[in-house]
Design an enzyme around this catalytic site. Structure first.
Site, PDB file in Angstrom:
ATOM      1  N   ASN A 101       0.814  -1.218   0.000  1.00 60.17           N
ATOM      2  CA  ASN A 101       0.000   0.000   0.000  1.00 60.17           C
ATOM      3  C   ASN A 101       0.846   1.266   0.000  1.00 60.17           C
ATOM      4  OD1 ASN A 101      -2.829  -0.311  -0.175  1.00 60.17           O
ATOM      5  ND2 ASN A 101      -2.917  -1.186   1.877  1.00 60.17           N
TER       6      ASN A 101
ATOM      7  N   PHE B 274      -1.786  -8.328   4.423  1.00 54.68           N
ATOM      8  CA  PHE B 274      -0.428  -7.824   4.656  1.00 54.68           C
ATOM      9  C   PHE B 274      -0.190  -6.485   3.959  1.00 54.68           C
ATOM     10  CE2 PHE B 274      -0.266 -12.469   3.520  1.00 54.68           C
ATOM     11  CZ  PHE B 274      -0.679 -12.906   4.775  1.00 54.68           C
ATOM     12  N   CYS B 275      -1.223  -5.655   3.903  1.00 55.05           N
ATOM     13  CA  CYS B 275      -1.134  -4.324   3.272  1.00 55.05           C
ATOM     14  C   CYS B 275      -0.735  -4.423   1.808  1.00 55.05           C
ATOM     15  CB  CYS B 275      -0.155  -3.425   4.028  1.00 55.05           C
ATOM     16  SG  CYS B 275      -0.636  -3.090   5.724  1.00 55.05           S
ATOM     17  N   ASN B 276      -1.090  -5.516   1.157  1.00 55.92           N
ATOM     18  CA  ASN B 276      -0.771  -5.700  -0.262  1.00 55.92           C
ATOM     19  C   ASN B 276      -2.050  -6.100  -0.995  1.00 55.92           C
ATOM     20  OD1 ASN B 276       0.289  -6.489  -2.800  1.00 55.92           O
ATOM     21  ND2 ASN B 276       2.238  -7.005  -1.853  1.00 55.92           N
TER      22      ASN B 276
END
Length: 819
Positions: A134, A429-431
């Site tokens: 992100n 995982f912020c992806n």
């Protein structure tokens, strides 16, 4: 382990290093001997105890000063910072003639710096791989705001020799997705395209899957753009600059910038060696730095400025131009000792050690089957399991399936792993790009999930039969085979359904068979049930009080969970966050109309009138799980009392009976609340929780049979450990699971199913001391799991009789209607 060493013995454990892995663990990570299996190195690796000794010896032996001062100490500190910059560049094999190292507060700050200073124009383009964090996606906001185009891309490799030119062009192709623009009227003229600068961003290693990207992308995007982007609207664009997010990948295989000369590389040092946190770096090519447009100036970045006229002369050195304010010089001093550690092991040895563990785990998970032959695990990322391929980093990302093909929720995996001492990570995982790509989630599904209340870090792990995230384990330089083996054993024991033998010897697929016990055998008739105890909990998560007889109302037991404690930031305080809340005792005197509260931390009891003008309605609102409630703010003295009792700033709130209130968890957590048809106060799921003495007795037998040490160290569990409103006696263990409705005395209740238990039941209050353990939740998980939930106790809804004042009393007969 013999088979593992036969395959990986030449790579595992640093056989040629100054210390082998066992010596490293014994001398530098003694804190892991307490049963902790740490498998979240992609999130943050661990610092070495020896590393910290060196750091604090350095700090206590030397004096450091602000590098902006001119004293001898400050000058020495400036020299230390310069040496640290060279260490960072050396780690990436980057020449100081070509690159500068800018210290930032982390990789995210480094990415933000690139985004806000890049020379965007309306003819610029920002391309980024789907598998980006992100923090990289955030650069898109700067690009779009300046009228540039943005586009996510997929990387396709067509040959075994990535980057090699063939008759049809390079074997790497960039396949674009939808082009994003905010200035839809923009016209891209070919001549203007040639003058604009463009940015291409990719990670050296995907933090979701561990997939390592081919670094030949750097040269191809710079030198052969038209062919690589063939067929896309960006193929004619020139002047491409390349950004590598090395935050995940550089801990085990840092990109060699002498061979792959990216313009920008970002990293965070805690990913490398655990400490310090809050420090990262941007490595920038010196010729690229000249193109960046920085607006703000600060102390340390100017040669001169005049306060009352528009005049400033900026410093010219790259580091001095971009690093605002005083450098974090103590943190920078600390990284020298981290690099010393990595250098002694060598990055190549760390790569081989960690990747051998991840390949071992992947192979074990791939081979794992349920008793009916169905696969247990779905892996995400590269399918190449050759250590020499460098296709994947030391990360294993997966989801688990039941024998019938349905998904285990990743939160169930995380909860059970935590009970087993295994620390891993779940979610996306912020992806978001990699998550959607590997889980095959369409745009409509992603939007639908958001509309259903799903956001990052919530409890919605499976929606409409599809996982919304995954489970990730990742290895660091101090990870061991024993860590990997314990993780595999945990997966097998907790999620792989073994063949189950029936009484006639045939084998069927089973899951969590009941332990053999005479007490669990079915009986022809039930013995009589009666109500053993009633407990009212006036304040959510505080201790309750027992009564012989108590009135019922529309929300359950009168005044049950009618109050709650709220932190200053608006969060609901519970025993999960503040275990000491269990020490706060409560009592209600109905005749006097008083709620009395006491705590060992407060000298005086607190008395609150239930019907009082001290509850002054105010205009502020309290938003709990998407329900807007009217605050009833207590007097200052009451909030001060609770602040002292809990040990943090807080205030007491009362549920407004004039507000039509649904379940706390409606909308924000679909499926969590069972009681959507009636009013409740601040309870999580339902008006009543019923616990059976016989079920608790069976659990105690299992605990004692499982662990003799537990039997010696703990008293038998009391039913009130589970915070029930109603405790019944009689019947068989878990007979309440089958209840459809139940009549207690003259009052009727509807069963809403089992109560999903969490770590809160592992908190005990013994002799006024709060203690935490893994029991009884670990044992319950071994035989009371149903589709991701660990069930114990039954939730009830009171079917109110509006025609009369209803009471419930201890000793009343309990008559269930069994399904």
């Amino acid at each position: 382990m013999e088979a593992f060493l036969k395959e990986f013995g030449d790579y595992y454990g640093y056989p040629d290093g100054p210390k082998n892995i066992q010596e490293i663990r014994d001398t530098e990570f003694k804190r892991l001997d307490k049963g902790v299996v740490y498998l979240d190195h992609a999130g943050s690796t661990l610092y070495s105890e020896l590393q910290m000794e060196y750091i604090f010896k350095d700090f206590t032996s030397n004096v450091f000063g602000n590098p902006h001062s001119q004293s001898d100490i400050s000058s020495a500190t400036s020299d230390l910072i310069a040496d640290a910059r060279h260490q960072v560049l050396e780690y990436f094999n980057a020449s100081p003639e070509d690159y500068s190292c800018l210290f930032t507060s982390g990789a995210t700050a480094a990415l933000k710096l690139v985004g806000e200073t890049f020379p965007w124009t309306q003819d610029s383009n920002f391309l980024y791989t789907m598998e980006n964090h992100n923090s990289v996606l955030g650069i898109r906001e700067y690009a779009l705001a300046q009228g540039a185009s943005a586009c996510a891309v997929d990387i396709e490799e067509a040959a075994n020799q990535p980057g090699q030119l063939t008759n049809s062009g390079p074997s790497i192709k960039v396949k674009h997705r939808a082009v994003q623009m905010r200035n839809t009227s923009k016209l891209q003229k070919e001549e203007s395209r040639g003058n604009a600068y463009n940015l291409f961003a990719f990670p050296s290693e995907c933090n979701f899957s561990g997939l390592r990207f081919n670094l030949d992308l750097v040269k191809l995007m710079k030198e052969n753009t038209e062919t690589v982007l063939q067929g896309s609207p960006f193929s004619k664009s020139k002047r491409w600059m390349v950004l590598i997010d090395a935050a995940k990948g550089c801990a085990t295989l840092p990109p060699d910038l002498s061979e792959y000369p990216a313009d920008f590389v970002v990293l965070s040092f805690y990913k490398l060696f655990g400490y310090p946190t809050g420090l990262g770096a941007l490595l920038v090519r010196n010729d690229a730095a000249k193109l960046l447009k920085k607006t703000y100036f600060s102390g340390g970045t100017v040669a001169a400025s005049i306060a009352d006229i528009d005049f400033v002369k900026r410093r010219e050195r790259v580091e001095e131009f971009f690093e605002d304010g005083s450098a974090s010089f103590l943190s920078i001093a600390a990284i020298r000792h981290g690099f010393k550690l990595l250098k002694s092991l060598t990055p190549s040895a760390i790569w081989m050690h960690t990747t051998s563990l991840s390949i071992y785990v992947k192979k074990k998970l791939q081979a794992l089957r349920h008793g009916n032959g169905a696969a247990v695990c779905v892996l995400y990322g590269s399918e190449n399991l050759e250590l020499s391929s460098h296709k994947s980093g030391p990360t294993v990302t997966f989801n688990l399936k039941r024998p019938d093909g349905s998904w285990f929720g990743y939160l169930e995996v995380e909860k059970l792993a935590s009970l087993s001492g295994i620390q891993l990570r779940t979610g996306c995982f912020c992806n978001p790009g990699a998550c959607a790509k590997y889980l095959e989630l369409s745009h409509s599904e992603l939007r639908s999930n958001v509309e259903a209340g799903h956001i990052c870090w919530d409890d919605n792990d499976v929606i409409n039969g599809k996982p919304t995230g995954a489970v990730r384990v990742s290895f660091g330089y101090m990870s061991t085979f024993e860590d990997a083996k314990k993780f595999i054993d945990f997966i097998i024991s907790s999620f792989a359904s073994p063949p189950k033998k029936t009484g006639n010897g045939t084998v069927v697929s089973g899951r969590f068979p009941q332990l053999p016990s005479e007490d669990l055998e079915s009986k022809e008739s039930f013995p009589s049930h009666y109500l053993k105890s009633i407990t009212v909990y006036p304040i959510k998560s505080c201790a309750g009080f027992s009564v012989i007889r108590w009135p019922l109302c529309r929300t359950g037991l009168l005044h049950d969970r009618e109050w709650m404690v709220q932190g200053l930031t608006g969060e609901i305080l519970t025993q999960k966050k503040v275990p000491e809340m269990s020490l706060i005792k409560t009592f209600i005197d109905l005749e006097e109309g008083l709620l009395s509260v006491e705590s060992s931390r407060c000298e005086d009891k607190l008395h609150i009138r239930i019907k009082s003008d001290s509850y002054n309605p105010r205009n502020d609102e309290f938003d709990s799980h998407a329900n807007i409630l009217e605050n009833r703010n207590e007097e200052t003295r009451i909030n001060r009392w609770f602040t002292n009792a809990i040990g943090r700033q807080c205030k007491l709130l009362r549920y407004s009976s004039s507000t039509s209130k649904d379940c706390l968890n409606r909308n924000k957590s679909p499926g969590l609340c069972r009681d959507l048809e009636s009013n409740i106060n601040f309870a999580n799921e339902a008006q009543f929780l019923l616990i059976s003495e016989e079920s608790v007795a069976d659990l105690n037998r299992r605990l004692e049979a499982k662990d003799e040490d537990y039997k010696r160290a703990h008293e038998k569990l009391n039913p009130h450990r589970f915070r029930p409103n109603l405790v019944i006696s009689g019947g068989e263990p878990y007979g309440e699971d089958k209840w459809k409705t139940v009549k207690i005395g003259d009052n009727h209740f509807t069963s809403l199913g089992g109560c999903n238990r969490c770590q809160m039941i592992n908190i005990s209050n013994e002799a006024g001391l709060v203690k935490k353990s893994n029991e009884p939740l670990t044992t319950l998980a071994s035989y009371r799991r149903v589709k991701g939930k660990i069930l114990f106790g039954t939730l009830l809804r009171y079917e109110i009789d509006e025609k009369r004042q209803c009471w419930i009393g201890v000793g009343e007969e309990v008559n269930p209607d069994i399904e």
